[in-house]
Enzyme design. Structure first.
Site, PDB file in Angstrom:
ATOM      1  N   HIS A 274       0.831  -1.202   0.000  1.00 26.40           N
ATOM      2  CA  HIS A 274       0.000   0.000   0.000  1.00 26.40           C
ATOM      3  C   HIS A 274       0.867   1.253   0.000  1.00 26.40           C
ATOM      4  O   HIS A 274       0.600   2.213  -0.734  1.00 26.40           O
ATOM      5  CB  HIS A 274      -0.909  -0.007   1.223  1.00 26.40           C
ATOM      6  CG  HIS A 274      -1.651   1.281   1.443  1.00 26.40           C
ATOM      7  ND1 HIS A 274      -2.741   1.652   0.692  1.00 26.40           N
ATOM      8  CD2 HIS A 274      -1.448   2.290   2.337  1.00 26.40           C
ATOM      9  CE1 HIS A 274      -3.183   2.830   1.100  1.00 26.40           C
ATOM     10  NE2 HIS A 274      -2.410   3.235   2.099  1.00 26.40           N
ATOM     11  N   HIS A 279       1.171   5.141  -2.326  1.00 32.12           N
ATOM     12  CA  HIS A 279       1.528   6.499  -1.897  1.00 32.12           C
ATOM     13  C   HIS A 279       2.776   7.083  -2.569  1.00 32.12           C
ATOM     14  O   HIS A 279       2.776   8.253  -2.980  1.00 32.12           O
ATOM     15  CB  HIS A 279       1.756   6.530  -0.382  1.00 32.12           C
ATOM     16  CG  HIS A 279       0.503   6.540   0.427  1.00 32.12           C
ATOM     17  ND1 HIS A 279      -0.328   7.653   0.509  1.00 32.12           N
ATOM     18  CD2 HIS A 279      -0.086   5.586   1.191  1.00 32.12           C
ATOM     19  CE1 HIS A 279      -1.354   7.376   1.291  1.00 32.12           C
ATOM     20  NE2 HIS A 279      -1.239   6.131   1.715  1.00 32.12           N
ATOM     21  N   GLU A 319      -6.010   9.207   0.038  1.00 33.62           N
ATOM     22  CA  GLU A 319      -6.281   7.772   0.078  1.00 33.62           C
ATOM     23  C   GLU A 319      -7.252   7.319  -1.013  1.00 33.62           C
ATOM     24  O   GLU A 319      -7.039   6.286  -1.650  1.00 33.62           O
ATOM     25  CB  GLU A 319      -6.841   7.372   1.455  1.00 33.62           C
ATOM     26  CG  GLU A 319      -5.835   7.433   2.587  1.00 33.62           C
ATOM     27  CD  GLU A 319      -4.755   6.350   2.495  1.00 33.62           C
ATOM     28  OE1 GLU A 319      -4.856   5.456   1.623  1.00 33.62           O
ATOM     29  OE2 GLU A 319      -3.813   6.409   3.286  1.00 33.62           O
ATOM     30  N   SER A 338      -3.495   0.911  -4.782  1.00 35.21           N
ATOM     31  CA  SER A 338      -2.883  -0.291  -4.206  1.00 35.21           C
ATOM     32  C   SER A 338      -3.910  -1.410  -4.032  1.00 35.21           C
ATOM     33  O   SER A 338      -3.614  -2.439  -3.427  1.00 35.21           O
ATOM     34  CB  SER A 338      -2.254   0.035  -2.846  1.00 35.21           C
ATOM     35  OG  SER A 338      -3.229   0.514  -1.930  1.00 35.21           O
TER      36      SER A 338
END
Length: 441
Positions: A274, A279, A319, A338
């Protein structure tokens, strides 16, 4: 949740902290502009034995009939608490106490120096080495031992150190490879252009490939050269306040462990897949890096309710954000980039789409265990950044802050001296820009 300011009225119980003599505390209070008002305020400090090391005044920005005062003291917490209680009775607004002692129990402390992040980096809420009973790896002794290994690395890490290299196991690399291959097939058509611009650079510079899990240290150096961001290992999930505070210093707290191999396409908490697939790529984009830092800076000194709103803004943008590019919807949120399943789902006609507005977004409820029923769409990172900046200016904290990349410190713009320093810095940058333009003319 720990941050940077606290307010007090008649009740000063929230001011409890473990402050030792010599730690400096600053107070901001307002009084009506009338004869004898300042003398009354100074009398309060004298009566309670609070010696003032510095005092400044300025006309209040909220009411032209008020004056605002900024004072600093190294008095004990007990003396400050009693003085604040008394001062609150004559102050025209709530007294704000800015605490610079990281050992405090005060829920309003926030980091001023990048090294202060060491004070809370291990204050995790969940995951780490302790797994819930419904976690896919709970009954796997080897996996639990591995998680303890990763947690120990994060717990012992300190700012400025090289992030330890991890020798990932064959099983971990296989899990990573499954996720990497599925997601990279979708990125060209589903991810925003900024993400797709950076991803090849990560392949080239940081070893992103299906048979290799990149090292945080290599990625951190790449980010530092690109936008000034850096990675810091963390054992598990931080509070919203602590995590956002790191962003203010352009520090992203990243896990190093992987999800359990029995469920490669599911994880109950953020893992390295993730972090570095979702990110990292956009943290290497200047506009997105500035947007992320804006949210972090806005959180410093904000109330718990305001931090909750900022964390919700973060959830629906960093997010799970979508944006429009050349008439098409694209994903830029890490939770989407992700997640193979949700990355496909978010661009269908099933979820509800709304325009990004921090005032609305910040108060919107969201689920954490299923695909999002709605997404907020930003026109661009620049427009989102300006909206967050305006939203931050509406927060109740009585100061503005900025990050100084030269000293790696957060500066409070709450006195004339600090503002003058910023003005000189801007003047220097403007002169450099003028010289460059003149050279091109």
């Amino acid at each position: 949740m720990d941050g940077g300011k606290r307010s007090a009225d008649e009740n000063t119980s929230e001011l409890k902290k473990a402050k030792t003599q010599g730690d400096e505390t600053s107070l901001i209070f307002s009084i009506l502009s009338e004869v004898g008002a300042l003398e009354k305020a100074l009398d309060v400090f004298k009566t309670h034995g609070v010696n003032l090391n510095h005092i400044e005044s300025r006309p209040s920005k909220l009411d032209d009939k008020e004056y605002q005062f900024f004072v600093t003291t190294d008095a004990s917490s007990e003396k400050i608490d009693t003085a604040v209680a008394a001062l609150s009775k004559i102050s025209s607004r709530k007294v704000t106490v800015l605490d610079t002692n990281p050992s405090t129990d005060n829920p309003a402390w926030f980091p001023h120096k990048i090294r202060d992040l060491d004070q809370f980096a291990n204050r995790i809420l969940s995951a780490g080495k302790d797994l819930d009973s419904d976690h896919p790896g709970f009954h796997d002794a080897k996996y639990r031992e591995r998680r303890s290994y990763f947690a120990d690395i994060a717990i012992n890490y300190r700012h400025g150190e090289v992030i330890p290299k991890i020798d990932y196991t064959k099983e971990e690399i296989n899990t990573w490879g499954i996720i990497f291959n599925k997601l990279t097939n979708l990125y060209p058509t589903h991810a925003c252009k900024e993400f797709n611009r950076v991803f090849p650079l990560l392949i080239e510079n940081c070893g992103y490939r299906a048979d290799n899990i990149p090292q945080l240290e290599d990625i951190s150096r790449f980010l530092k050269d690109s936008t000034g961001f850096r990675l810091r290992p963390v054992a598990g999930l931080l509070s919203s306040r602590d995590f956002l505070a790191g962003l203010a210093f352009r520090v992203f707290h990243s896990t190093q462990y992987l999800r359990h191999s029995s469920k490669p396409l599911y994880t109950p908490e953020p893992d390295i897949c993730h972090e570095i697939l979702g990110h990292v790529p956009l943290l290497a984009d200047n506009s997105f890096a500035e947007f992320s830092q804006e949210i972090g800076l806005a959180s410093l000194g904000a109330s718990d309710d305001e931090v909750k709103k900022l964390a919700t803004v973060y959830w629906f943008t960093v997010e799970f954000g979508l944006c429009r590019q050349e008439g098409e919807l694209k994903a830029f949120g890490a939770g989407l980039l992700s997640s193979f399943g949700e990355l496909e789902y978010c661009l269908t006609d099933r979820p509800k789409l709304r325009d990004f507005d921090p005032e609305v977004t910040g108060t919107t409820d969201y689920p954490i265990t299923v695909f999002q029923p709605q997404y907020f769409v930003a026109e661009s990172f620049e427009s989102a950044k300006e909206k967050v900046r305006r939203f931050a200016s509406s927060l109740s904290r009585p100061f503005t802050c900025r990050y100084n990349p030269y000293t790696e410190c957060v500066e409070l713009l709450d006195n004339a001296s600090q503002m003058l320093n910023v003005a000189y810095s801007i003047k220097g940058d403007m002169q450099s820009l003028i010289s460059a333009l003149e050279a091109r003319a």
